[in-house]
Design a protein around this motif. Structure first.
Motif, PDB file in Angstrom:
ATOM      1  N   ASP A  45       0.817  -1.213   0.000  1.00  0.00           N
ATOM      2  CA  ASP A  45       0.000   0.000   0.000  1.00  0.00           C
ATOM      3  C   ASP A  45       0.848   1.259   0.000  1.00  0.00           C
ATOM      4  N   GLY A  46       1.915   1.249   0.762  1.00  0.00           N
ATOM      5  CA  GLY A  46       2.767   2.425   0.880  1.00  0.00           C
ATOM      6  C   GLY A  46       4.225   2.080   0.649  1.00  0.00           C
ATOM      7  N   TYR A  47       4.995   3.100   0.309  1.00  0.00           N
ATOM      8  CA  TYR A  47       6.397   2.938  -0.055  1.00  0.00           C
ATOM      9  C   TYR A  47       7.161   4.101   0.572  1.00  0.00           C
ATOM     10  N   ILE A  48       8.133   3.780   1.424  1.00  0.00           N
ATOM     11  CA  ILE A  48       8.980   4.799   2.037  1.00  0.00           C
ATOM     12  C   ILE A  48      10.404   4.588   1.546  1.00  0.00           C
ATOM     13  N   SER A  49      10.989   5.667   1.030  1.00  0.00           N
ATOM     14  CA  SER A  49      12.374   5.595   0.579  1.00  0.00           C
ATOM     15  C   SER A  49      13.002   6.979   0.668  1.00  0.00           C
ATOM     16  N   ARG A  50      14.304   7.006   0.429  1.00  0.00           N
ATOM     17  CA  ARG A  50      14.983   8.292   0.290  1.00  0.00           C
ATOM     18  C   ARG A  50      14.389   9.010  -0.909  1.00  0.00           C
ATOM     19  N   ARG A  51      14.517  10.302  -0.907  1.00  0.00           N
ATOM     20  CA  ARG A  51      13.934  11.117  -1.986  1.00  0.00           C
ATOM     21  C   ARG A  51      14.422  10.682  -3.372  1.00  0.00           C
ATOM     22  N   ASP A  52      15.697  10.331  -3.499  1.00  0.00           N
ATOM     23  CA  ASP A  52      16.222   9.973  -4.812  1.00  0.00           C
ATOM     24  C   ASP A  52      15.715   8.629  -5.331  1.00  0.00           C
ATOM     25  N   TYR A  53      15.025   7.860  -4.505  1.00  0.00           N
ATOM     26  CA  TYR A  53      14.430   6.597  -4.955  1.00  0.00           C
ATOM     27  C   TYR A  53      12.907   6.639  -4.957  1.00  0.00           C
ATOM     28  N   ILE A  54      12.320   7.794  -4.728  1.00  0.00           N
ATOM     29  CA  ILE A  54      10.866   7.854  -4.612  1.00  0.00           C
ATOM     30  C   ILE A  54      10.180   7.576  -5.946  1.00  0.00           C
ATOM     31  N   ASP A  55      10.735   7.996  -7.038  1.00  0.00           N
ATOM     32  CA  ASP A  55      10.087   7.718  -8.329  1.00  0.00           C
ATOM     33  C   ASP A  55      10.831   6.644  -9.125  1.00  0.00           C
ATOM     34  N   TYR A  56      11.572   5.817  -8.440  1.00  0.00           N
ATOM     35  CA  TYR A  56      12.400   4.760  -9.026  1.00  0.00           C
ATOM     36  C   TYR A  56      11.597   3.851  -9.957  1.00  0.00           C
ATOM     37  N   PHE A  57      10.356   3.549  -9.601  1.00  0.00           N
ATOM     38  CA  PHE A  57       9.533   2.624 -10.369  1.00  0.00           C
ATOM     39  C   PHE A  57       8.538   3.330 -11.291  1.00  0.00           C
ATOM     40  N   SER A  58       8.580   4.648 -11.348  1.00  0.00           N
ATOM     41  CA  SER A  58       7.634   5.398 -12.165  1.00  0.00           C
ATOM     42  C   SER A  58       8.152   5.587 -13.584  1.00  0.00           C
ATOM     43  N   TYR A  79       7.255   9.320   1.370  1.00  0.00           N
ATOM     44  CA  TYR A  79       6.205   8.306   1.336  1.00  0.00           C
ATOM     45  C   TYR A  79       5.277   8.537   0.152  1.00  0.00           C
ATOM     46  N   GLY A  80       4.987   7.445  -0.556  1.00  0.00           N
ATOM     47  CA  GLY A  80       4.015   7.482  -1.631  1.00  0.00           C
ATOM     48  C   GLY A  80       3.061   6.312  -1.496  1.00  0.00           C
ATOM     49  N   ILE A  81       1.855   6.493  -2.013  1.00  0.00           N
ATOM     50  CA  ILE A  81       0.841   5.439  -1.992  1.00  0.00           C
ATOM     51  C   ILE A  81       0.928   4.686  -3.312  1.00  0.00           C
ATOM     52  N   VAL A  82       1.165   3.392  -3.250  1.00  0.00           N
ATOM     53  CA  VAL A  82       1.320   2.576  -4.447  1.00  0.00           C
ATOM     54  C   VAL A  82      -0.024   2.505  -5.176  1.00  0.00           C
ATOM     55  N   VAL A  83       0.019   2.722  -6.477  1.00  0.00           N
ATOM     56  CA  VAL A  83      -1.196   2.850  -7.279  1.00  0.00           C
ATOM     57  C   VAL A  83      -2.084   1.597  -7.228  1.00  0.00           C
ATOM     58  N   SER A  84      -1.520   0.446  -6.955  1.00  0.00           N
ATOM     59  CA  SER A  84      -2.291  -0.798  -6.927  1.00  0.00           C
ATOM     60  C   SER A  84      -2.795  -1.172  -5.533  1.00  0.00           C
ATOM     61  N   THR A  85      -2.707  -0.254  -4.578  1.00  0.00           N
ATOM     62  CA  THR A  85      -3.103  -0.545  -3.203  1.00  0.00           C
ATOM     63  C   THR A  85      -4.520  -1.114  -3.106  1.00  0.00           C
ATOM     64  N   GLN A  86      -4.678  -2.047  -2.218  1.00  0.00           N
ATOM     65  CA  GLN A  86      -5.998  -2.602  -1.912  1.00  0.00           C
ATOM     66  C   GLN A  86      -6.599  -1.922  -0.678  1.00  0.00           C
ATOM     67  N   LYS A  87      -5.788  -1.158   0.036  1.00  0.00           N
ATOM     68  CA  LYS A  87      -6.197  -0.485   1.279  1.00  0.00           C
ATOM     69  C   LYS A  87      -5.968   1.017   1.152  1.00  0.00           C
ATOM     70  N   LEU A  88      -6.577   1.627   0.151  1.00  0.00           N
ATOM     71  CA  LEU A  88      -6.350   3.036  -0.147  1.00  0.00           C
ATOM     72  C   LEU A  88      -6.638   3.939   1.052  1.00  0.00           C
ATOM     73  N   ASP A  89      -7.746   3.720   1.740  1.00  0.00           N
ATOM     74  CA  ASP A  89      -8.089   4.587   2.870  1.00  0.00           C
ATOM     75  C   ASP A  89      -6.997   4.576   3.939  1.00  0.00           C
ATOM     76  N   ASN A  90      -6.472   3.416   4.246  1.00  0.00           N
ATOM     77  CA  ASN A  90      -5.430   3.332   5.271  1.00  0.00           C
ATOM     78  C   ASN A  90      -4.096   3.857   4.761  1.00  0.00           C
ATOM     79  N   ALA A  91      -3.817   3.673   3.479  1.00  0.00           N
ATOM     80  CA  ALA A  91      -2.584   4.214   2.904  1.00  0.00           C
ATOM     81  C   ALA A  91      -2.611   5.740   2.943  1.00  0.00           C
TER      82      ALA A  91
END
Length: 177
Positions: free
Chosen positions: A81-94, A155-167
């Motif tokens: 649901d969520g992804y925490i990383s250093r700023r330089d890796y925040i859009d690593y998978f985008s 922190y970013g919310i992963v687009v495929s999250t199943q728990k959007l409200d909690n993310a």
């Protein structure tokens, strides 16, 4: 092999290249604090924070490749649901074709976005379009009240999250919104 847990993960957050005391048994400050914030029992309903990922290349080490494969797999199955990383890796998978994170304008109110406007991180596509995809946690309780070993956590919310409200609730928790 995959074994189903005997509990419901109310929010699964992966932490890239960061640790804190209690990370290995679920007693870390992020897990316990967010569990309390959500008002769940921590037993049958849990927050999962997984600190076992690395995107920093090291000689003769396969951690990056293994972490990439696992993150892609978990994201494609809606298991994070969520992804925490250093700023330089925040859009690593985008990519321009598919941004890895939820557009924050779709999940936070205008008032909430305004309150944290200076903490928002944008992904800029090749055409110049900017999308708010993450938040900088450096001055929140996630960094200041813990011993998280990560500089500039975001922190970013992963687009495929199943728990959007909690993310989304994690952002509200971190910034006391």
């Amino acid at each position: 092999a995959y074994r189903r847990n005997n509990y419901t993960a109310e929010c699964s957050i992966i932490i890239i290249d960061g640790k804190m005391s209690g990370y290995d048994d679920g007693t870390d400050a992020i897990t316990t604090g967010f569990t309390e914030y959500l008002g769940i029992d921590g037993d049958k309903h849990r927050v999962e924070c997984d600190y076992n990922y690395s995107l920093i290349p090291k000689m003769f080490d396969q951690d990056v490749s293994v972490s990439q494969d696992k993150i892609y797999t978990l994201a494609s199955t809606g298991s994070i649901d969520g992804y925490i990383s250093r700023r330089d890796y925040i859009d690593y998978f985008s990519t321009d074709i598919e941004v890895f994170f939820v557009d924050l304008r779709e999940v936070l109110t205008a008032e909430e976005l305004d309150k944290i406007s200076d903490k928002i991180i944008y992904y800029t596509k090749a055409d110049g379009t900017s999308i708010p995809i993450a938040v900088d946690l450096s001055e929140t309780k996630i960094k200041t009240d813990t011993n998280l070993t990560m500089d500039d956590p975001c922190y970013g919310i992963v687009v495929s999250t199943q728990k959007l409200d909690n993310a989304v609730a994690f952002i509200r928790y971190a910034f006391d919104l």
